[in-house]
Design a protein around this motif. Sequence first.
Motif: not given
Length: 371
Positions: A104, A122, A124, A160, A162, A188, A300-301
């Motif tokens: 990440a 991933g 963010s 990823y 959020t 997420n 989510t992970w």
Amino acid sequence: MATRFNALLEDPLRRQMWSAIRKAGPLRSISVDLTSVCNIRCDGCYFFSEGMDQAGSPDSEAVDSFIARERARGTNFVTIVGGEPSLALEGLEKLYGAFRINVATNGLRRIPRTGFEELPIGISVWGDHDTDRRLRGGGRLDVFHQGLQNYRNDERAFWYYTVSAGHAHEVDSVVRQCVENGNRVLFNFYGDLDALGGDLDHEGGFADVRKAVDRAIKAWPESILMTSGLARVVSTGRLFGERWGHATCTSITPDHLANADRIGNGKPFNPHFRAYNADLETTRRCCTGVDRGCDSCFDTWQHFSWVMLHMRKHLRSEHDFTEWLATTYLFYFINRLVDPVEGAALLPEIHRRTCREEIAQTWQTETTVGR
Ligand SMILES: C[S@@+](CC[C@H](N)C(=O)[O-])C[C@H]1O[C@@H](n2cnc3c(N)ncnc32)[C@H](O)[C@@H]1O
């Protein structure tokens, strides 16, 4: 049971996903902070809220001995978070050479291709440019813009994303930019750990966000890495009769003192898992928590793992089993553990099969679901 299972696998899509997962083999996974250092400080980031930045950062020998210990323990999959892993490329390369890994990153500093050719990355993002700048860039830095530039048409990368409860209206624009950048998107959900309130308050619930996720799935089925059903599980914290929390989360460090009661309560957990601090010695209760409440965790992970460890419960209907397979398969696809070309080809069909009923169901229950 075996006959029922075989009958469920008569469907070609389910059979294909099942054999790909079987071929990749079981995961013995851990989560690792590779450094305590980060080049930004996002509002409400659990890493700082929970004091995880106090753990120090490992030197080269510490990384080597950690790898040796974890290999001996049988670890084969590592999620690397932090801190900001792109600031610790030497250690990252060592871990990449030793395990299947996923990293990440905030996207500000590009992880080079050389040495990291097939690394799942991933990136963010917390909203469209204004929101993201406000929450992650101290009001000035456009972190999202930098990430788009750094990972344009980079097949290693996915976003990823959020989303916070009051920002459903940005989903379409953010996903469009990611897709036009040549990347896929996994959602997420923002936990308002610092009680910032208003549009960031998860207590407001994610009903509008779920609708926006469903619309994104319909618009870009080849690019969304999450089923409609998983988005509902993560954002409502409900899986069949279970409610998300410390008593049910499966991504906990089993031999950590904070989990003694949890281990004894009979709920499934991942026996191999550990969440390592950045000293690569000590562990903590779970990936995103030292002692925080789990009602703010929409990670989510970790919810992927929650679903994946409940296969049996999903055998009760064709629909549920398809949902379980799709979630598990997408986790493997995101992490490049199955053939990426086959996965890309299956993605629209996975959404067609899981989203149709899900949308109707989700929209019907929006008013009755608590979060
Ligand atoms: C702590 S960051 C570390 C890795 C890297 N520096 C980054 O920004 O992705 C790991 C992940 O946690 C997510 N995260 C941090 N705080 C969160 C929160 N309060 N709610 C939801 N996700 C959060 C971030 O968006 C990121 O995807």
